[in-house]
Design a protein around this motif. Structure first.
Motif, PDB file in Angstrom:
ATOM      1  N   SER A   1       0.823  -1.209   0.000  1.00 43.14           N
ATOM      2  CA  SER A   1       0.000   0.000   0.000  1.00 43.14           C
ATOM      3  C   SER A   1       0.859   1.262   0.000  1.00 43.14           C
ATOM      4  O   SER A   1       1.931   1.306   0.607  1.00 43.14           O
ATOM      5  CB  SER A   1      -0.916   0.010   1.229  1.00 43.14           C
ATOM      6  OG  SER A   1      -1.811  -1.088   1.194  1.00 43.14           O
ATOM      7  N   GLY A   2       0.323   2.297  -0.651  1.00 47.09           N
ATOM      8  CA  GLY A   2       1.042   3.556  -0.749  1.00 47.09           C
ATOM      9  C   GLY A   2       0.776   4.516   0.380  1.00 47.09           C
ATOM     10  O   GLY A   2       0.998   5.723   0.232  1.00 47.09           O
ATOM     11  N   VAL A   3       0.305   4.021   1.515  1.00 42.79           N
ATOM     12  CA  VAL A   3       0.016   4.896   2.658  1.00 42.79           C
ATOM     13  C   VAL A   3       1.096   4.775   3.745  1.00 42.79           C
ATOM     14  O   VAL A   3       0.975   5.380   4.802  1.00 42.79           O
ATOM     15  CB  VAL A   3      -1.365   4.591   3.261  1.00 42.79           C
ATOM     16  CG1 VAL A   3      -2.461   4.882   2.250  1.00 42.79           C
ATOM     17  CG2 VAL A   3      -1.466   3.139   3.724  1.00 42.79           C
ATOM     18  N   TYR A   4       2.135   3.986   3.453  1.00 39.89           N
ATOM     19  CA  TYR A   4       3.199   3.780   4.434  1.00 39.89           C
ATOM     20  C   TYR A   4       4.426   4.628   4.117  1.00 39.89           C
ATOM     21  O   TYR A   4       4.781   4.817   2.947  1.00 39.89           O
ATOM     22  CB  TYR A   4       3.613   2.306   4.472  1.00 39.89           C
ATOM     23  CG  TYR A   4       2.623   1.431   5.191  1.00 39.89           C
ATOM     24  CD1 TYR A   4       2.612   1.354   6.578  1.00 39.89           C
ATOM     25  CD2 TYR A   4       1.664   0.708   4.488  1.00 39.89           C
ATOM     26  CE1 TYR A   4       1.689   0.569   7.249  1.00 39.89           C
ATOM     27  CE2 TYR A   4       0.735  -0.079   5.142  1.00 39.89           C
ATOM     28  CZ  TYR A   4       0.752  -0.142   6.525  1.00 39.89           C
ATOM     29  OH  TYR A   4      -0.170  -0.909   7.183  1.00 39.89           O
ATOM     30  N   ALA A   5       5.065   5.130   5.173  1.00 40.60           N
ATOM     31  CA  ALA A   5       6.358   5.782   5.012  1.00 40.60           C
ATOM     32  C   ALA A   5       7.400   4.717   4.665  1.00 40.60           C
ATOM     33  O   ALA A   5       7.182   3.521   4.880  1.00 40.60           O
ATOM     34  CB  ALA A   5       6.741   6.501   6.305  1.00 40.60           C
ATOM     35  N   ILE A   6       8.530   5.146   4.135  1.00 40.94           N
ATOM     36  CA  ILE A   6       9.547   4.173   3.713  1.00 40.94           C
ATOM     37  C   ILE A   6      10.192   3.475   4.905  1.00 40.94           C
ATOM     38  O   ILE A   6      10.647   2.329   4.791  1.00 40.94           O
ATOM     39  CB  ILE A   6      10.623   4.825   2.828  1.00 40.94           C
ATOM     40  CG1 ILE A   6      11.259   6.038   3.533  1.00 40.94           C
ATOM     41  CG2 ILE A   6      10.031   5.250   1.486  1.00 40.94           C
ATOM     42  CD1 ILE A   6      12.442   6.615   2.785  1.00 40.94           C
ATOM     43  N   THR A   7      10.221   4.121   6.063  1.00 40.70           N
ATOM     44  CA  THR A   7      10.752   3.533   7.294  1.00 40.70           C
ATOM     45  C   THR A   7       9.952   4.087   8.474  1.00 40.70           C
ATOM     46  O   THR A   7       9.294   5.133   8.350  1.00 40.70           O
ATOM     47  CB  THR A   7      12.243   3.898   7.520  1.00 40.70           C
ATOM     48  OG1 THR A   7      12.347   5.314   7.711  1.00 40.70           O
ATOM     49  CG2 THR A   7      13.104   3.449   6.333  1.00 40.70           C
TER      50      THR A   7
END
Length: 378
Positions: free
Chosen positions: A148-154
């Motif tokens: 999903s595109g709602v997560y930060a990279i870390t």
């Protein structure tokens, strides 16, 4: 008046990612989670949330945090010294997707400014079902699968982005896709991903469409982009009434539509057609009663007023009826930057309404280009 605290919602899926290290290919299903615990799996999502929260420690006196009991948020916030309010108590020892949804519902009821959550695609899917576009979200990656595109990279990046929002820095507001894989099929070697919706996600400010002519905004091009975004919304919602406020930015939208506009007044549009010009507060209420309505307004350059200056026709009764979620603020990024960090201002004459509007609000700054900017408390 005391500065309003930023209202942060927080949810942790304690079992997210628990099957990853044991090659269980996910954590969906009580039997999978139980199997992982029996085999000694460690719950890591709370630790990953703690990494994100490190960035918020210097801001904890500016925060009012709402969360769920125990491992769903209360424990980690207590251990890190954050003041918080538990608004949802989970009953069973092993939390389920229903707990995530119920907690998210309570956060929406509290009118939080942003939800920070830790989990995987299943968690994002559960939250999306409840939150939709009620408020922005930031995901702390903690699951076995993160499509999903709602997560930060870390986790650290998640905390940094939330810190920017709390400090009132100019951040873009993007639409993040929520996707999830069928874990049963995945364990059989078949990857079947499905789109479940979208949520609003703050990101660092990026001049994608608006930067022209050597890095400076070209007003004509940017205003055309803003108009295109609003016109697309009109196409998507042909039965919705669009109350067009005063000001040159709103005027540019009306020009793009080819409609007569009252520069210092308020007009009414539906389906890209003009219904009425230069309406009074009373006539607006009459036209809009019991109908889907959105209000398009801009800010006064250098001052930041969105209500109470030149648009008194937008009465408190009308704005309360429409709700903050259906207010479309339009402005160029250069106009926002001219405020030099000062918040937007609502001076409607109704203190209850003005306080209702306090907090972050999306501002349309181009075509599919939004930033998150705060309305201040007077």
């Amino acid at each position: 008046m005391l500065k309003r605290l930023f209202k942060l919602g927080l949810i942790i899926n304690p079992y997210s990612g628990i099957g990853g290290a044991l090659a269980l290919k996910g954590s969906d299903g009580a039997d999978i989670r139980q199997q992982a615990l029996i085999r000694g799996a460690e719950k890591l999502s709370g630790k990953r949330m703690a990494i994100a929260l490190q960035a918020l420690l210097p801001l904890k006196n500016e925060l009012s945090i709402y969360t769920a009991s125990g491992e769903m948020g209360e424990d980690i916030l207590s251990s890190m010294g954050f003041n918080h309010v538990v608004v949802y108590q989970h009953q069973a020892q092993q939390t389920e997707s229903a707990d995530t949804k119920a907690a998210a519902l309570e956060l929406i009821a509290q009118a939080v400014d942003l939800i920070l959550f830790a989990g995987g695609d299943g968690t994002a899917r559960n939250i999306c079902e409840v939150v939709e576009n009620h408020c922005p979200v930031v995901g702390v990656p903690a699951g076995c699968k993160i499509h999903s595109g709602v997560y930060a990279i870390t986790p650290k990046a998640a905390g940094q982005v939330v810190a920017q929002v709390i400090k009132g820095e100019l951040v873009s507001l993007m639409s993040g896709e929520v996707k999830d894989i069928d874990e049963t099929e995945f364990r059989a070697g078949r990857v079947i991903a499905k789109h479940y919706g979208e949520m609003l996600v703050p990101e660092e400010l990026r001049y994608i469409q608006a930067v022209k002519m050597g890095g400076k905004e070209s007003d004509e091009l940017v205003l055309s982009d803003i108009a295109a975004h609003v016109i697309e919304l009109m196409d998507d919602e042909p039965d919705t009434l669009f109350v067009m406020g005063s000001g040159s930015t709103v005027d540019s939208i009306m020009q793009e539509l080819g409609l007569s506009n009252t520069l210092l007044g308020v007009d009414l549009v539906r389906g890209q057609q003009l219904l009425a010009n230069d309406l009074t507060a009373a006539s607006l209420l009459e036209h809009c009663a019991n109908k889907p309505v959105k209000i398009v307004l801009t800010l006064i350059g250098g001052q930041g007023h969105i209500l109470g200056r030149g648009n008194q026709q937008l009465s408190p009764e009308l704005v309360k009826m429409v709700s903050k979620q259906n207010i479309l603020v339009v402005a160029t990024k250069s106009k926002l930057q001219s405020l030099q960090g000062r918040p937007l201002v609502s001076d409607s004459g109704d203190t209850t309404l003005d306080e209702m509007l306090v907090g972050p609000i999306p501002v349309i700054t181009g075509f599919h280009d939004l930033v998150l900017y705060s309305v201040g408390s007077m």
